[in-house]
Design a protein around this motif. Structure first.
Motif, PDB file in Angstrom:
ATOM      1  N   UNK A   1      46.241  16.773 110.644  1.00 32.81           N
ATOM      2  CA  UNK A   1      47.290  16.611 111.648  1.00 32.81           C
ATOM      3  C   UNK A   1      46.652  16.351 113.003  1.00 32.81           C
ATOM      4  N   UNK A   2      46.871  15.159 113.538  1.00 30.95           N
ATOM      5  CA  UNK A   2      46.280  14.776 114.820  1.00 30.95           C
ATOM      6  C   UNK A   2      47.385  14.400 115.792  1.00 30.95           C
ATOM      7  N   UNK A   3      47.534  15.181 116.857  1.00 30.37           N
ATOM      8  CA  UNK A   3      48.546  14.892 117.869  1.00 30.37           C
ATOM      9  C   UNK A   3      48.032  13.796 118.794  1.00 30.37           C
ATOM     10  N   UNK A   4      48.906  12.827 119.105  1.00 32.57           N
ATOM     11  CA  UNK A   4      48.521  11.718 119.982  1.00 32.57           C
ATOM     12  C   UNK A   4      49.348  11.675 121.265  1.00 32.57           C
ATOM     13  N   UNK A   5      50.474  12.348 121.299  1.00 32.53           N
ATOM     14  CA  UNK A   5      51.280  12.480 122.522  1.00 32.53           C
ATOM     15  C   UNK A   5      52.034  13.795 122.449  1.00 32.53           C
ATOM     16  N   UNK A   6      52.197  14.451 123.598  1.00 31.58           N
ATOM     17  CA  UNK A   6      52.804  15.775 123.598  1.00 31.58           C
ATOM     18  C   UNK A   6      54.213  15.757 124.176  1.00 31.58           C
ATOM     19  N   UNK A   7      54.859  16.877 124.005  1.00 31.49           N
ATOM     20  CA  UNK A   7      56.215  17.109 124.484  1.00 31.49           C
ATOM     21  C   UNK A   7      56.241  17.146 126.012  1.00 31.49           C
ATOM     22  N   UNK A   8      57.216  16.451 126.608  1.00 34.04           N
ATOM     23  CA  UNK A   8      57.391  16.488 128.060  1.00 34.04           C
ATOM     24  C   UNK A   8      56.617  15.440 128.816  1.00 34.04           C
ATOM     25  N   UNK A   9      55.812  14.634 128.132  1.00 26.20           N
ATOM     26  CA  UNK A   9      55.062  13.589 128.826  1.00 26.20           C
ATOM     27  C   UNK A   9      56.000  12.585 129.489  1.00 26.20           C
ATOM     28  N   UNK A  10      55.491  11.921 130.505  1.00 25.92           N
ATOM     29  CA  UNK A  10      56.240  10.877 131.205  1.00 25.92           C
ATOM     30  C   UNK A  10      56.280   9.612 130.358  1.00 25.92           C
ATOM     31  N   UNK A  11      57.448   8.981 130.319  1.00 26.10           N
ATOM     32  CA  UNK A  11      57.613   7.676 129.696  1.00 26.10           C
ATOM     33  C   UNK A  11      58.332   6.768 130.683  1.00 26.10           C
ATOM     34  N   UNK A  12      57.757   5.600 130.931  1.00 24.54           N
ATOM     35  CA  UNK A  12      58.334   4.706 131.936  1.00 24.54           C
ATOM     36  C   UNK A  12      58.986   3.482 131.369  1.00 24.54           C
ATOM     37  N   UNK A  13      58.991   3.351 130.037  1.00 24.68           N
ATOM     38  CA  UNK A  13      59.539   2.147 129.410  1.00 24.68           C
ATOM     39  C   UNK A  13      60.769   2.482 128.585  1.00 24.68           C
ATOM     40  N   UNK A  14      61.389   1.435 128.045  1.00 28.43           N
ATOM     41  CA  UNK A  14      62.547   1.638 127.183  1.00 28.43           C
ATOM     42  C   UNK A  14      63.843   1.266 127.859  1.00 28.43           C
ATOM     43  N   UNK A  15      64.845   0.948 127.043  1.00 28.73           N
ATOM     44  CA  UNK A  15      66.120   0.497 127.604  1.00 28.73           C
ATOM     45  C   UNK A  15      66.963   1.623 128.184  1.00 28.73           C
ATOM     46  N   UNK A  16      66.472   2.868 128.108  1.00 26.53           N
ATOM     47  CA  UNK A  16      67.186   3.989 128.734  1.00 26.53           C
ATOM     48  C   UNK A  16      66.536   4.409 130.048  1.00 26.53           C
ATOM     49  N   UNK A  17      65.524   3.676 130.493  1.00 25.94           N
ATOM     50  CA  UNK A  17      64.869   3.971 131.760  1.00 25.94           C
ATOM     51  C   UNK A  17      63.806   5.046 131.617  1.00 25.94           C
ATOM     52  N   UNK A  18      63.095   5.371 132.714  1.00 24.94           N
ATOM     53  CA  UNK A  18      62.056   6.407 132.681  1.00 24.94           C
ATOM     54  C   UNK A  18      62.621   7.725 132.155  1.00 24.94           C
ATOM     55  N   UNK A  19      61.832   8.416 131.311  1.00 23.02           N
ATOM     56  CA  UNK A  19      62.358   9.612 130.661  1.00 23.02           C
ATOM     57  C   UNK A  19      61.230  10.513 130.199  1.00 23.02           C
ATOM     58  N   UNK A  20      61.603  11.731 129.830  1.00 25.06           N
ATOM     59  CA  UNK A  20      60.667  12.659 129.206  1.00 25.06           C
ATOM     60  C   UNK A  20      60.445  12.268 127.744  1.00 25.06           C
ATOM     61  N   UNK A  21      59.247  12.498 127.253  1.00 17.96           N
ATOM     62  CA  UNK A  21      58.967  12.402 125.825  1.00 17.96           C
ATOM     63  C   UNK A  21      59.481  13.688 125.189  1.00 17.96           C
ATOM     64  N   UNK A  22      60.493  13.563 124.339  1.00 19.68           N
ATOM     65  CA  UNK A  22      61.216  14.740 123.867  1.00 19.68           C
ATOM     66  C   UNK A  22      60.677  15.317 122.557  1.00 19.68           C
ATOM     67  N   UNK A  23      59.544  14.816 122.112  1.00 20.45           N
ATOM     68  CA  UNK A  23      58.936  15.343 120.898  1.00 20.45           C
ATOM     69  C   UNK A  23      57.437  15.264 120.981  1.00 20.45           C
ATOM     70  N   UNK A  24      56.803  15.291 119.833  1.00 20.93           N
ATOM     71  CA  UNK A  24      55.355  15.108 119.736  1.00 20.93           C
ATOM     72  C   UNK A  24      55.090  13.942 118.802  1.00 20.93           C
ATOM     73  N   UNK A  25      54.032  13.194 119.097  1.00 20.77           N
ATOM     74  CA  UNK A  25      53.625  12.083 118.236  1.00 20.77           C
ATOM     75  C   UNK A  25      52.403  12.501 117.428  1.00 20.77           C
ATOM     76  N   UNK A  26      52.412  12.110 116.142  1.00 21.72           N
ATOM     77  CA  UNK A  26      51.286  12.403 115.265  1.00 21.72           C
ATOM     78  C   UNK A  26      50.756  11.113 114.658  1.00 21.72           C
ATOM     79  N   UNK A  27      49.453  11.053 114.529  1.00 18.04           N
ATOM     80  CA  UNK A  27      48.795   9.836 114.075  1.00 18.04           C
ATOM     81  C   UNK A  27      49.092   9.536 112.610  1.00 18.04           C
ATOM     82  N   UNK A  28      49.292   8.254 112.319  1.00 18.57           N
ATOM     83  CA  UNK A  28      49.285   7.747 110.947  1.00 18.57           C
ATOM     84  C   UNK A  28      48.203   6.678 110.820  1.00 18.57           C
ATOM     85  N   UNK A  29      47.143   6.842 111.634  1.00 21.11           N
ATOM     86  CA  UNK A  29      46.016   5.906 111.666  1.00 21.11           C
ATOM     87  C   UNK A  29      46.481   4.477 111.958  1.00 21.11           C
ATOM     88  N   UNK A  30      47.524   4.380 112.808  1.00 20.47           N
ATOM     89  CA  UNK A  30      48.101   3.103 113.223  1.00 20.47           C
ATOM     90  C   UNK A  30      48.573   2.270 112.026  1.00 20.47           C
TER      91      UNK A  30
END
Length: 324
Positions: free
Chosen positions: A28-57
């Protein structure tokens, strides 16, 4: 007695961390954490509301149910922030959400295919009867992908309350191992809007009654940078400000400017996010704000910022402030 209390607290902590199982197999390798800043997307800048885990891309990696539960909802939308989504309800009162999926479990694939055949590739939300379709813990619910705003295939995983008004930090409910190459790094410091290089115990100048301090600090793991779990600001050993990412209300999804400076950038390939350690806009993420009662701080003030990473390791950032 103190040893007994400490042991009980440790056991409770371990139980709470192991409340859910990993949503991907293998390491289990975490690549992004909860609460990080996100500046893209069609909903505008927002918090990262979960955690991202690697699937080796890689797309097509099995995504696993984090606990026994029944299917609540499937969202089919390759263009939304989340892309294709599965949501499960669990007996412990939480819901888990799995996003950016490239495909769905064989258990529900025929249902999804028939819905898409009827309605086409528009946004489709399919809700399922309570306790109708069950998944066992670690059963495949879908497959990794990069639908939505994902720059690379991975597993985006969220933990929500039953009415989906609050998201919780997955690092508090999963046993996420700390990689050997994880390092805490202060990438930048801002005082009263001026960008500075951080040096431990350095003397920095400020104006006014108290300074506006912001810090760009992360845990680095290989090429990934991982945001912090909490930050505590001390003036002369007195706690004056506390940011904590244990949970974020969904209504605060876009309230990132209460926590991050407006020159923060996160577009999938770059991540620069300065945490504001001073009051600006209100947010439930800010747990303590004593600035209104401070008045004017001493002309020379010792500053300590305690930064806690997702593995709950604390790192101290120390410097001295002198009024200009």
């Amino acid at each position: 007695m103190r040893k007994l209390i400490s042991l009980v607290l440790i056991v409770v902590s371990i139980i709470s961390m192991a409340m859910f199982m990993p949503p991907v197999g293998g390491q289990l390798l975490i690549t992004s954490s909860f609460g990080e800043f996100r500046g893209t997307g069609n909903r505008g800048p927002h918090f990262h509301m979960g955690a991202d885990f690697s699937t080796q891309m890689r797309s097509g990696v099995p995504i696993l149910a984090a606990a026994d539960g029944w299917l609540v909802r499937v969202e089919i939308d390759e263009d939304d922030i989340y892309g294709n989504v599965v949501v499960l309800q669990h007996e412990n009162g939480f819901r888990t959400l799995y996003a950016h999926l490239s495909g769905f479990s064989e258990k529900i694939k025929s249902i999804i295919d028939s819905v898409v055949a009827e309605f086409g590739r528009r946004r489709i939300v399919v809700e399922f009867p309570e306790r109708n379709i069950w998944f066992k813990a670690q059963e495949v619910i879908g497959y990794s992908g990069q639908t939505g705003e994902a720059a690379q295939p991975h597993c985006h995983f969220e933990i929500r309350n039953i009415d989906e008004t609050v998201c919780y930090n997955p690092s508090d409910m999963l046993n996420i191992p700390k990689p050997a190459d994880a390092n805490f790094t202060v990438r930048g410091l801002m005082i009263d809007g001026e960008r500075l290089n951080y040096t431990e115990n350095e003397v920095y100048r400020f104006r006014g009654s108290w300074p506006k301090i912001a810090i760009d600090a992360v845990a680095s793991v290989g090429r990934n940078v991982i945001g912090l779990r909490s930050l505590r600001l001390y003036f002369n050993n007195d706690l004056v400000y506390h940011i904590d990412f244990s949970e974020i209300r969904l209504e605060e999804f876009n309230n990132v400017w209460a926590v991050y400076t407006e020159n923060s950038v996160a577009d999938g390939y770059r991540y620069t996010a300065y945490y504001k350690l001073y009051p600006d806009k209100s947010s439930n993420v800010v747990k303590l704000n004593r600035f209104p009662e401070l008045g004017q701080i001493p002309s020379r003030t010792n500053v300590t910022i305690v930064c806690e990473d997702v593995w709950k390791n604390e790192h101290e950032v120390k410097f001295v402030l002198e009024r200009r």
